[in-house]
Design an enzyme around this catalytic site. Structure first.
Site, mmCIF file in Angstrom:
data_model
loop_
_atom_site.group_PDB
_atom_site.id
_atom_site.type_symbol
_atom_site.label_atom_id
_atom_site.label_comp_id
_atom_site.label_asym_id
_atom_site.label_seq_id
_atom_site.Cartn_x
_atom_site.Cartn_y
_atom_site.Cartn_z
ATOM 1 N N HIS A 296 24.600 52.420 -15.810
ATOM 2 C CA HIS A 296 24.471 53.192 -16.484
ATOM 3 C C HIS A 296 24.928 54.520 -15.505
ATOM 4 C CE1 HIS A 296 20.144 55.264 -16.332
ATOM 5 N NE2 HIS A 296 20.414 55.943 -15.386
ATOM 6 N N ASN B 145 30.570 48.035 -23.965
ATOM 7 C CA ASN B 145 30.192 47.265 -22.307
ATOM 8 C C ASN B 145 30.539 45.406 -22.800
ATOM 9 O OD1 ASN B 145 30.074 48.782 -20.011
ATOM 10 N ND2 ASN B 145 28.839 49.695 -21.283
ATOM 11 N N ASN C 76 23.265 45.730 -13.415
ATOM 12 C CA ASN C 76 23.677 46.914 -14.754
ATOM 13 C C ASN C 76 24.357 47.658 -14.193
ATOM 14 O OD1 ASN C 76 21.665 48.333 -16.911
ATOM 15 N ND2 ASN C 76 21.519 49.466 -15.686
ATOM 16 N N GLU D 232 32.877 53.415 -17.699
ATOM 17 C CA GLU D 232 32.035 52.490 -17.876
ATOM 18 C C GLU D 232 33.124 50.881 -17.983
ATOM 19 O OE1 GLU D 232 28.642 52.136 -19.907
ATOM 20 O OE2 GLU D 232 28.278 54.661 -19.870
ATOM 21 N N GLY E 199 26.991 47.795 -27.950
ATOM 22 C CA GLY E 199 27.731 46.965 -27.247
ATOM 23 C C GLY E 199 29.450 46.992 -26.938
ATOM 24 N N ILE F 247 12.665 47.019 -20.173
ATOM 25 C CA ILE F 247 12.148 46.561 -18.510
ATOM 26 C C ILE F 247 11.265 44.997 -18.562
ATOM 27 C CG2 ILE F 247 11.191 47.244 -16.437
ATOM 28 C CD1 ILE F 247 11.364 50.153 -18.323
#
Ligand code: GAR
Length: 192
Positions: A114, A22, A112, A179, A20, A97
């Site tokens: 990635h 992000n 999202n 990120e 977590g 997914i």
């Protein structure tokens, strides 16, 4: 994507499965005046997700769903999001997914992050693959979520140099740092 016209922030859910970092970064971002979003809901597929602690820390509603019965679960999530007035979803290390049907209901409103330079290395073990293939660069991508895994339109991407003697742990650390810059920047880009 709609422009942010009023003063109100767009109520957002973050989906997580792990640490977590992000999520924490997005929560901090959401609190600044210029953020177009507020984080109002945290969803996880597992109660083992360490990032769930940020729900308590920042007083945000959290819900854990067992994704084994995906159709039922997605229905429950959709109705929860309706109830909470959620209009935007950020996936942040979410390892399940979502179905075509679910994504259609939030078309253009799920994004999202990635850890690769998409379209290279969809799925798992992105850093290991980049190193094994002797790539010169790795990176991260924020993209719209579509029914096809890690394939929606790119919003922003950041390239990171792979140095001599890099391993997947050191690379993952470097990418994650980027990120944390890229995700808020991508959200600003969408709404501003
Ligand atoms: C991040 O590196 C994110 O890009 C990746 O999982 C990590 C989550 O870290 N996501 C994916 O691999 C999704 N395909 P975090 O839990 O500390 O945010």
């Amino acid at each position: 994507m709609e422009k942010l016209t009023g003063r109100k922030k767009i109520k957002t859910a973050v989906f997580i499965s792990g640490t977590g970092s992000n999520l924490k970064n997005l929560i901090n971002f959401s609190k600044i005046k210029k953020s177009p979003i507020s984080i109002d809901l945290i969803i996880s597929n597992t109660n083992k997700a360490k990032g769930l602690k940020y729900a308590n820390q920042f007083n945000i509603t959290k819900k854990i769903f067992n994704f084994q019965k995906i159709k039922i679960v997605e229905k429950q999530i959709l109705s929860l999001m309706k109830k909470e007035n959620i209009h935007f979803i950020c996936l942040a290390g979410f390892m399940k997914i979502l179905s075509k049907n679910f994504i259609k209901k939030f078309d253009g409103k799920i994004i999202n992050i990635h850890p690769s330079l998409l379209p290279k290395y969809k799925g798992l073990y992105t850093h290991k693959k980049a190193i094994e293939n002797k790539d010169k660069f790795a990176g991260c991508t924020v993209h719209y979520v579509t029914a096809k895994l890690d394939s929606g339109k790119t919003i922003l991407q950041k390239k990171i140099k792979i140095t001599l003697n890099e391993n997947s742990i050191s690379l993952a650390k470097k990418v994650l740092e980027q990120e944390h810059k890229l995700y808020p920047a991508a959200i600003k880009k969408i709404f501003n």
